[in-house]
Design an enzyme around this catalytic site. Structure first.
Site, PDB file in Angstrom:
ATOM      1  N   GLY A  42       0.836  -1.199   0.000  1.00 12.40           N
ATOM      2  CA  GLY A  42       0.000   0.000   0.000  1.00 12.40           C
ATOM      3  C   GLY A  42       0.861   1.234   0.000  1.00 12.40           C
ATOM      4  O   GLY A  42       2.097   1.146  -0.040  1.00 12.40           O
ATOM      5  N   GLU A 112      11.138  -6.805   0.047  1.00 14.04           N
ATOM      6  CA  GLU A 112      10.800  -8.079  -0.571  1.00 14.04           C
ATOM      7  C   GLU A 112       9.290  -8.169  -0.666  1.00 14.04           C
ATOM      8  O   GLU A 112       8.578  -7.498   0.060  1.00 14.04           O
ATOM      9  CB  GLU A 112      11.250  -9.258   0.290  1.00 14.04           C
ATOM     10  CG  GLU A 112      12.605  -9.171   0.893  1.00 14.04           C
ATOM     11  CD  GLU A 112      12.746 -10.229   1.997  1.00 14.04           C
ATOM     12  OE1 GLU A 112      12.436 -11.400   1.702  1.00 14.04           O
ATOM     13  OE2 GLU A 112      13.132  -9.876   3.120  1.00 14.04           O
TER      14      GLU A 112
END
Lengths: 226, 226
Positions: A42, A112
């Site tokens: 997000g 990641e």
DNA sequence: AGCGGTTATCGTCAGTATGACGTGAAATGG
DNA sequence: CCATTTCACGTCATACTGACGATAACCGCT
């Protein structure tokens, strides 16, 4: 008149079905707060950006894909005053259902990214709660809408569709009854004429999504209390 | 890192059933923008306030009631960049289902407040859209949850409950079949032992809300396309 | 009191959907 | 060629639904 100022973010619950289980896309945070913890992808909504556009942008940034035939809808908003230590941040969560993707590529502010089976994950912020809400939304949407197909590639077999239901609901369904239900519910799926090849067992017909937006009658799971 | 600033409001879709029809609570705006136009009640979220608390506060301010046995849930968020001429405002809409109240009292920044039948009303901002989403949410929630009782006083008859369904769905239901369905669906309603008095016709048993949160099996309306 | 009107409640019955499960079809891999 | 696998179709008992008949229990009126 004056009023308090807020920051607004979008967070994404991106779900897919992999090896028979429901998985969610998580990123390891590369910034404070919650540095190095796992979280939903997000980011901040830009100054002149639609909320849905921000969600699509974040989805593309985190996964490297621009809506691969999946589904994106608004989930809910979360705005507890203390949910972000940086200040007053309201987040609009979106739910994305996507086919099993090769592998997500790490985005800009994420060190990641990876698929993780849904369950009790200790995520950053209030993301455990958001994830739980997203999973519950997906479970109930499968009952009343043809959205299970959003987890599948453009052409799929009835068995693949059934496996989506089994993975999302966590219960097994009778293949013969499911086949009858899926093929007779109007607008759910339509046959392409093709069949699978090279798989073990009898070849299966291929289908694509039908044009219905609501399943009538619905496909109900067994009493799922509360 | 810096990010754009937003104002955050809550807007309320307050629905009730009056004389056989679904009505929404509207206020006439007492401030710019959209001065004197009809709008959904709502207002800015305070600096240290939960979103749901802001919704409850606005509901109490506009109606003079602190949740009279009704129901309040988050509906959706709306944040188009140009939806408010004052600047970037994101609104979290809440849906309230309440029994028929005496009459709403005008609130602080609203010149007047009144119940209006839902339909094509030319409301301020994007409130027509929000209202439409709220009505659709209410319609589908009646299928799968016992929320119809939120429109009724604490004790009610099966006929009153049926009239809620008829008003919200805009279709008429067979009283005998509805009676069977309502009384046999586990946890939907439970009899109080009392009956109505002084009404024309045979006295009716009184019921109160059951403890179920989900109706199983659901009460489905007829195919409602789209 | 008696009577017609009104509404609640219970019952019947046929059509449909569902769950459990049997069976043949059509491929694969030795 | 044969065992195995998975698909596809059929059967049957049961549950649920919609349409509707019939009775019960009140009202207001004469």
């Amino acid at each position: 008149m004056d009023y308090p100022v807020f920051a607004v973010t979008v967070d994404l619950v991106v779900l897919t079905v992999r090896d028979g289980g429901l998985h969610v896309l998580l990123v390891r945070r590369g910034l404070e707060p919650h540095l190095d913890r796992w979280a939903l992808p997000g980011g901040f909504v830009h100054a002149d950006e639609e909320l849905a556009a921000a969600a699509r942008r974040e989805l593309a940034e985190e996964t490297g894909l621009a809506e691969p035939g999946g589904h994106l809808e608004q989930l809910a908003s979360y705005g507890a005053p203390d949910r972000d230590p940086r200040g007053r941040v309201v987040t609009i969560a979106y739910l994305a259902l996507v086919p099993d993707l090769p592998i997500p590529t790490a985005g800009t502010d994420a060190a990641e990214a990876e698929w993780r089976p849904v369950g009790a994950l200790g995520l950053a912020f209030d993301h455990d709660r958001i994830l739980a809400d997203g999973v519950e939304r997906a479970r109930s949407k499968l009952e009343y809408t043809p959205l299970a197909a959003a987890f599948c590639p453009p052409e799929f077999t009835i068995a693949a569709l059934r496996q989506v239901y089994e993975a999302v609901w966590g219960e097994s369904l009778d293949p013969r009854n499911f086949h009858r239900k899926a093929t007779t519910t109007p607008g759910f799926v339509s046959p392409t004429g093709g069949t699978t090849e090279g798989e073990p067992g009898r070849p299966a017909q291929l289908f694509r999504r039908g044009d219905a937006t609501l399943l009538n009658p619905p496909i109900l799971r067994r009493a799922h209390g509360a």
